[in-house]
Scaffold this active site. Structure first.
Site, PDB file in Angstrom:
ATOM      1  N   SER B  21      77.116  -9.876  14.230  1.00 28.30           N
ATOM      2  CA  SER B  21      76.621 -10.119  15.594  1.00 28.30           C
ATOM      3  C   SER B  21      75.546  -9.105  15.982  1.00 28.30           C
ATOM      4  O   SER B  21      75.662  -7.921  15.735  1.00 28.30           O
ATOM      5  CB  SER B  21      77.785 -10.021  16.574  1.00 28.30           C
ATOM      6  OG  SER B  21      77.319 -10.180  17.888  1.00 28.30           O
ATOM      7  N   ALA B  46      75.919 -11.123  21.171  1.00 26.38           N
ATOM      8  CA  ALA B  46      76.869 -11.060  22.277  1.00 26.38           C
ATOM      9  C   ALA B  46      76.420 -11.920  23.456  1.00 26.38           C
ATOM     10  O   ALA B  46      75.246 -11.955  23.802  1.00 26.38           O
ATOM     11  CB  ALA B  46      77.022  -9.617  22.737  1.00 26.38           C
ATOM     12  N   ALA B  70      70.625   0.807  20.558  1.00 24.06           N
ATOM     13  CA  ALA B  70      71.148   0.746  21.919  1.00 24.06           C
ATOM     14  C   ALA B  70      70.423  -0.388  22.616  1.00 24.06           C
ATOM     15  O   ALA B  70      69.596  -0.183  23.500  1.00 24.06           O
ATOM     16  CB  ALA B  70      70.920   2.069  22.648  1.00 24.06           C
ATOM     17  N   ILE B  71      70.710  -1.589  22.134  1.00 27.35           N
ATOM     18  CA  ILE B  71      70.079  -2.775  22.707  1.00 27.35           C
ATOM     19  C   ILE B  71      70.625  -3.002  24.119  1.00 27.35           C
ATOM     20  O   ILE B  71      69.874  -3.326  25.026  1.00 27.35           O
ATOM     21  CB  ILE B  71      70.359  -4.029  21.825  1.00 27.35           C
ATOM     22  CG1 ILE B  71      69.984  -3.773  20.351  1.00 27.35           C
ATOM     23  CG2 ILE B  71      69.661  -5.258  22.390  1.00 27.35           C
ATOM     24  CD1 ILE B  71      68.542  -3.493  20.072  1.00 27.35           C
ATOM     25  N   GLY B  72      71.918  -2.792  24.251  1.00 26.83           N
ATOM     26  CA  GLY B  72      72.502  -2.941  25.586  1.00 26.83           C
ATOM     27  C   GLY B  72      72.770  -4.379  25.973  1.00 26.83           C
ATOM     28  O   GLY B  72      72.635  -4.763  27.133  1.00 26.83           O
ATOM     29  N   CYS B 130      81.414  -2.299  22.219  1.00 19.86           N
ATOM     30  CA  CYS B 130      79.984  -2.015  22.273  1.00 19.86           C
ATOM     31  C   CYS B 130      79.753  -0.674  22.947  1.00 19.86           C
ATOM     32  O   CYS B 130      80.081  -0.499  24.117  1.00 19.86           O
ATOM     33  CB  CYS B 130      79.236  -3.107  23.024  1.00 19.86           C
ATOM     34  SG  CYS B 130      77.464  -2.784  23.048  1.00 19.86           S
ATOM     35  N   GLY B 217      74.944   0.710   9.210  1.00 21.89           N
ATOM     36  CA  GLY B 217      74.301   0.847   7.906  1.00 21.89           C
ATOM     37  C   GLY B 217      75.178   1.553   6.883  1.00 21.89           C
ATOM     38  O   GLY B 217      76.297   1.979   7.187  1.00 21.89           O
ATOM     39  N   GLY B 243      80.142  -3.086   8.045  1.00 27.93           N
ATOM     40  CA  GLY B 243      79.760  -1.683   8.157  1.00 27.93           C
ATOM     41  C   GLY B 243      79.086  -1.234   6.886  1.00 27.93           C
ATOM     42  O   GLY B 243      79.744  -0.755   5.965  1.00 27.93           O
TER      43      GLY B 243
HETATM   44  C1  LIG Z   1      70.629  -3.964  16.356  1.00 28.69           C
HETATM   45  C2  LIG Z   1      72.108  -4.207  16.389  1.00 28.69           C
HETATM   46  C3  LIG Z   1      72.657  -4.975  17.418  1.00 28.69           C
HETATM   47  C4  LIG Z   1      74.030  -5.206  17.455  1.00 28.69           C
HETATM   48  N1  LIG Z   1      74.542  -5.975  18.457  1.00 28.69           N
HETATM   49  C5  LIG Z   1      75.869  -6.272  18.477  1.00 28.69           C
HETATM   50  C6  LIG Z   1      76.427  -7.146  19.429  1.00 28.69           C
HETATM   51  O1  LIG Z   1      75.718  -7.705  20.256  1.00 28.69           O
HETATM   52  N2  LIG Z   1      77.761  -7.395  19.404  1.00 28.69           N
HETATM   53  C7  LIG Z   1      78.580  -6.797  18.464  1.00 28.69           C
HETATM   54  O2  LIG Z   1      79.784  -7.029  18.463  1.00 28.69           O
HETATM   55  N3  LIG Z   1      78.071  -5.974  17.519  1.00 28.69           N
HETATM   56  C8  LIG Z   1      76.748  -5.697  17.503  1.00 28.69           C
HETATM   57  N4  LIG Z   1      76.247  -4.874  16.527  1.00 28.69           N
HETATM   58  C9  LIG Z   1      77.149  -4.304  15.509  1.00 28.69           C
HETATM   59  C10 LIG Z   1      77.139  -5.127  14.230  1.00 28.69           C
HETATM   60  O3  LIG Z   1      77.597  -6.436  14.472  1.00 28.69           O
HETATM   61  C11 LIG Z   1      78.026  -4.471  13.142  1.00 28.69           C
HETATM   62  O4  LIG Z   1      79.354  -4.394  13.616  1.00 28.69           O
HETATM   63  C12 LIG Z   1      77.559  -3.087  12.800  1.00 28.69           C
HETATM   64  O5  LIG Z   1      76.169  -3.006  12.822  1.00 28.69           O
HETATM   65  C13 LIG Z   1      78.058  -2.618  11.412  1.00 28.69           C
HETATM   66  O6  LIG Z   1      77.566  -3.416  10.386  1.00 28.69           O
HETATM   67  P1  LIG Z   1      76.252  -3.025   9.521  1.00 28.69           P
HETATM   68  O7  LIG Z   1      76.423  -1.610   9.074  1.00 28.69           O
HETATM   69  O8  LIG Z   1      76.196  -4.014   8.414  1.00 28.69           O
HETATM   70  O9  LIG Z   1      75.081  -3.158  10.449  1.00 28.69           O
HETATM   71  C14 LIG Z   1      74.867  -4.643  16.468  1.00 28.69           C
HETATM   72  C15 LIG Z   1      74.322  -3.872  15.449  1.00 28.69           C
HETATM   73  C16 LIG Z   1      72.956  -3.656  15.386  1.00 28.69           C
HETATM   74  C17 LIG Z   1      72.394  -2.822  14.261  1.00 28.69           C
END
Ligand SMILES: Cc1cc2nc3c(=O)[nH]c(=O)nc-3n(C[C@H](O)[C@H](O)[C@H](O)COP(=O)(O)O)c2cc1C
Ligand SMILES: Cc1cc2nc3c(=O)[nH]c(=O)nc-3n(C[C@H](O)[C@H](O)[C@H](O)COP(=O)(O)OP(=O)(O)OC[C@H]3O[C@@H](n4cnc5c(N)ncnc54)[C@H](O)[C@@H]3O)c2cc1C
Ligand SMILES: Cc1cc2nc3c(=O)[nH]c(=O)nc-3n(C[C@H](O)[C@H](O)[C@H](O)COP(=O)(O)OP(=O)(O)OC[C@H]3O[C@@H](n4cnc5c(N)ncnc54)[C@H](O)[C@@H]3O)c2cc1C
Ligand SMILES: Cc1cc2nc3c(=O)[nH]c(=O)nc-3n(C[C@H](O)[C@H](O)[C@H](O)COP(=O)(O)O)c2cc1C
Ligand code: FES
Ligand code: FES
Lengths: 255, 305, 305, 255
Positions: B21, B46, B70-72, B130, B217, B243
């Protein structure tokens, strides 16, 4: 938009910390690229740098199937890009974003206003404008003499004013000073450079139609992560710089 | 060829790979790179009750083997998502998981209730973790009793299975996992981002406008694996793991830790084809480690067997 | 040349750079690479009451931009350290910080008391955050009331200032920091490692014999910076910062976040000269960012100024 | 011990996934190196790989000032090392650990027992033993034919038996099978290879004095982090493989 491994044809330093790279790219991709668009570059393999770097298209040579980028070594990623050598390949997303919509405009005389690493995309723009026999004036701003590049290339298209902040080369001061001093006349302006400069341009040239190209830190580079937004003029919505921009009408966004 | 399918509450997955997401918006952009029907599922950005603009920029920063965001919770609001985004996703043969966010229990409930009118989603991912919004969000994810309450309320308001997305910013992840399991969660997704910060040395202030951001990451992978491993031993509901995944080896590591499927976030930014490529390479990778199927690998990192 | 000195309780530092506990043993090995008198201070390996053998191997694993370790507090015991290790360090002109560990409050107290008989140490680092021992260690670091109690008892048993080393594996680091400040801590050191895991795909089990280990290195730097930034705003005692430092830029980032000095751990393994090199390059780096001295940079990432 | 940037003189594949690299190293460093010691190699710059990789010294050519290493591509770090090219440089800690104490021993006939990537350090050992006119028998074990390397080099020093697990080359089976079958006679043995092999050697040759070289995952490589320990025979203390080893008397450690 495509993911593409592009082989470096040559790479050289053209000014202080400033690298010019020619990349071999398939003709059918090059054909689609508009001035103002950018490529989103992978720093290298592995996991150290998870984000790509957005760099504008500085020129395209259809015949030799080359795409030119010019970038400044700023942080760790661009330092690594600068260390690449000819024959190595780099991974691009290409092309990204919206360019200058010159096909749709009736322009007679264009003013190009570039600051620092905002200069390169204007070069490809200048070439495309020149093809349409549009008159071109350029004002290029740099920090200091050592940073100046592409002056002659722009002079080939018409009047070209260079300014430096410290006066070590050309005019002393910022680009808007020159525009005022020289009473430059034009019907559209196109500007790319640091936000402070764009803000000054927006304010000073508020009575002219113009296009500005914005920078922001990016995640995906394709519109999927909402990292690179800019508020619309009325602050009611956000535009994505990577997808709706980087080129915007000057009165469209609030910077 | 190895069997890649996984059956989870509400989700009949062709394969265990889905975009995470917030890293994939509502799929349009990535659909230019490959056909979304290839994916196991899609976790969409979201949704909140109303449109949100999110935080000021800069919103992202690069870190070693990771990034901060920190898209928010910028999003057009749940109604607009239902009307303008989900129909596009319905043109593909892929289950959609709606990520539900909010600042209050009522908002969470409201979003879940609003989603009832669409057939386009197969499950809800309840985002109680979040770190990038001023109110709500993260508290729900760090206090077991609040986590349980919001889970129960959303579960009651939903027509599809509810997966609760856990925050890693806690002393005891197992406690939270058990609380939401007891509150009726159908599954867990973990982990969300860790709260981090980067300082701009020239400007002498936090680089992100929001000051703090969520770390994602490869940097966080060991933490994700540890938490999934611990939670797997303590709950009976399935886990979708995430993750730091960037390779098929990573996917298998998550399966061994106890994830039944995985999501890929940050790696999409480095390589927009990553999900598609991993799906393609997965059968070979499973074979290399002598697994007959994806199901065969789930939880196999616990003791010998 | 910029002034690098920093004065902290018990520690008159030539410069703010010191090796982190557990990554530098008792200095002998690194003394073959450069003169230890160059260092701001030295944080020595954890001391327990009696000799400990530590965990089985493998004890370390590499992760993206970091590593996991589960050494398990192997050390010859506090008496042997006083008799056989500290005399060597006394031949250098460098303050020594003794890292005190234990499984019970009594053990912590005992180690601190034993250290009373040596003049060779300038401060104690109270390690209530080691994630790699079965009992004690980490619990003391995750519960404010326990953290406060062990701090108070060790403080009472010590003849030198006590710095408490905080665990990042908590929901609310500020709460713990404030608890130990109130209990009399002279300073804080942060952060210790985050608990993580890596799974060996071929063996289908956790790679470390101890299953979990502590994650350190550049991967965790954003978390360290965030926690130091938050704690700096909430306490009045100085912070020695650590977690992923590999460059002078990193050092300055920690100072801006609020650290008064920093420790370098994992990076010593990649480059045994790292501490010495950073000390040499620091004046230039401070100049680059327009700081007149190290002291001038401390806390300057908070608001403008 | 020193940190040293060593330029690659040449790098080539000599068996399946097995690379041989010649590194240019200063003569005064090379002079100090004993067979059985290792170098601790930085994978690359940057922060992706924070740990070095321990690789044994396989040979030293004092005249040409070259140090040889031979390694198998196993995981990500060795894969990156394998991608280096001649003229590039890699960063070493050199020399690390304790080698075979051959100066102190009265040896007439040495049995060298190597398994897989345990073979390379025995080559430099063989050369040093040969210089002292010690008779040498070697038994080299590999997985399969494609893995075999250095057979001729060992044959130059005396009898050399090669075994493969699958029998695709030489004897079929493990090294200890050959030692029994061939009734090999010797007064000291020196062994390096996978732990399972060393354990078999330790058990089978319990009546002979011998030295074994151990492997363990390392942090610092210099004795400062306690990562790489092995219990002493009586299990009362731990030895550090990087500092007290990697070479140990066979009856000194419990593996
Ligand atoms: C730019 C960005 C926006 C994200 N927005 C959301 C979100 O809207 N809702 C949510 O549950 N997680 C959000 N996440 C978290 C990711 O879904 C994921 O749980 C997290 O990035 C770990 O996975 P990764 O290391 O493969 O990125 C966001 C992550 C990133 C990098
Ligand atoms: C549409 C667009 C076009 C651009 N065209 C050019 C160009 O033609 N030539 C040129 O020299 N530069 C250009 N830039 C700026 C260039 O992207 C940054 O200088 C570069 O990303 C810095 O990366 P780094 O690795 O040196 O810095 P780091 O500090 O290591 O970068 C860390 C992260 O921050 C991002 N970042 C840092 N500064 C900027 C910035 N100013 N803009 C966007 N992201 C940033 C990086 O992309 C990376 O994700 C452009 C930026 C945008 C948005
Ligand atoms: C004293 C000593 C001498 C060695 N000599 C040789 C040699 O001459 N030729 C050769 O091919 N190999 C040798 N090895 C083994 C070699 O170090 C590993 O194969 C190598 O480190 C694996 O790294 P990787 O990047 O391929 O694997 P990865 O899995 O990416 O490595 C991750 C981490 O685990 C460590 N690791 C993984 N496997 C081993 C192992 N078997 N032993 C020690 N550390 C390991 C790595 O060093 C690294 O820190 C030696 C090991 C030791 C301890
Ligand atoms: C191998 C290793 C051993 C450690 N041992 C100790 C220890 O004995 N006591 C302690 O307080 N911290 C110990 N630590 C934690 C470090 O002191 C430091 O807090 C942590 O590694 C973060 O810093 P870094 O990222 O620079 O390594 C150890 C870390 C490592 C990597
Ligand atoms: S960078 Fe992701 S939306 Fe623009
Ligand atoms: S690797 Fe650090 S003590 Fe051996």
């Amino acid at each position: 938009m495509k993911v593409c491994e592009a082989v470096i044809d040559d790479i050289k330093q053209i000014a202080r910390d400033t690298m010019q790279v020619h990349l071999k790219v398939e003709a059918n991709i090059l054909q689609t690229i508009k001035p103002g668009q950018f490529v989103h570059i992978q720093v290298n393999n592995g996991t150290e740098h998870m984000l790509r770097r957005p760099i504008s298209v500085a020129n395209i040579d259809q015949e030799r199937q080359l795409l030119t980028i010019v970038f400044k070594v700023f942080g760790q990623g661009t330092a690594k890009l600068a260390a690449y050598e000819a024959e190595q390949s780099i991974n691009l997303l290409i092309p990204c974003g919206q360019g200058y919509p010159i096909e749709e405009l009736q322009i007679k005389k264009a003013l190009l206003i570039g600051g620092g690493i905002g200069v390169p995309p204007l070069y490809y723009l200048a070439r495309q404008l020149a093809k349409k026999n549009i008159e071109i004036i350029s004002v290029l701003g740099f920090q200091t003499q050592a940073d100046v590049f592409y002056q002659q290339d722009f002079e080939a298209f018409g009047q070209c004013f260079v300014t430096t902040m410290d006066g070590s080369y050309g005019y002393k001061g910022v680009v808007t000073d020159v525009i005022k001093q020289e009473h430059l006349l034009f019907d559209y302006y196109f500007s790319c450079g640091p936000t402070a400069m764009l803000r000054a341009v927006q304010t000073e040239l508020t009575n002219y139609p113009g296009y500005i190209s914005l920078e922001e830190r990016m995640g995906c580079g394709i519109g999927a992560c909402y990292a690179c937004v800019v508020p619309s003029k009325d602050q009611a919505t956000y535009k994505k710089i990577c997808q709706d921009g980087p080129v915007f009408r000057a009165n469209e966004v609030s910077i | 060829m190895s069997d890649l399918t996984v059956q989870l509450p509400g989700l009949d997955l062709k394969n265990p790979i889905m975009p995470a997401s917030g890293c994939f918006s509502f799929g349009r952009e990535y659909s230019k790179f490959y056909c979304l029907s290839q994916l196991g599922a899609i976790m969409i950005k979201a949704a909140t009750a109303d449109k949100r603009l999110g935080n000021a920029t800069p919103r992202v920063a690069e870190t070693h083997a990771g990034m901060l965001n920190a898209i928010g919770l910028q999003n057009p609001g749940v109604e607009a998502i239902i009307d303008h985004e989900l129909p596009f996703l319905q043109t593909f043969d892929v289950p959609v998981i709606a990520n539900v966010a909010g600042s209050t229990i009522e908002e969470y409930e409201g979003v879940a209730r609003a989603l009832k009118r669409t057939e386009a989603i197969s499950a809800i991912e309840l985002n109680i973790s979040c770190p990038n919004v001023k109110e709500g969000g993260v508290q729900f994810g760090t206090r077991p009793e609040l986590a349980a309450e919001v889970t129960q309320r959303v579960k009651a308001a939903s027509h599809v299975p509810v997966y609760v997305k856990l925050s890693p910013n806690v002393t005891d992840i197992v406690e939270i996992a058990q609380a939401v399991e007891q509150a009726g969660a159908d599954g867990l997704t973990m982990i969300n981002t860790l709260t981090g910060m980067k300082i701009d040395l020239k400007k002498r202030q936090p680089l992100l406008a929001n000051q703090v951001g969520g770390l994602s990451g490869p940097a966080i992978k060991p933490i994700a694996i540890r938490m999934i491993y611990q939670v797997y031993q303590a709950v009976d509901i399935p886990i979708i793991g995430m993750g730091g995944i960037t390779s098929t080896d990573d996917v298998i590591e998550f399966l061994l830790a106890g994830a039944s499927a995985v999501a890929i976030g940050t790696a999409n930014f480095k390589n927009p084809l990553i999900c598609s490529e991993i799906i393609e390479q997965l059968p070979q990778a499973l074979q290399k480690y002598h697994f007959a199927s994806v199901k065969d690998a789930i939880g196999k990192g616990h003791g010998h067997g």
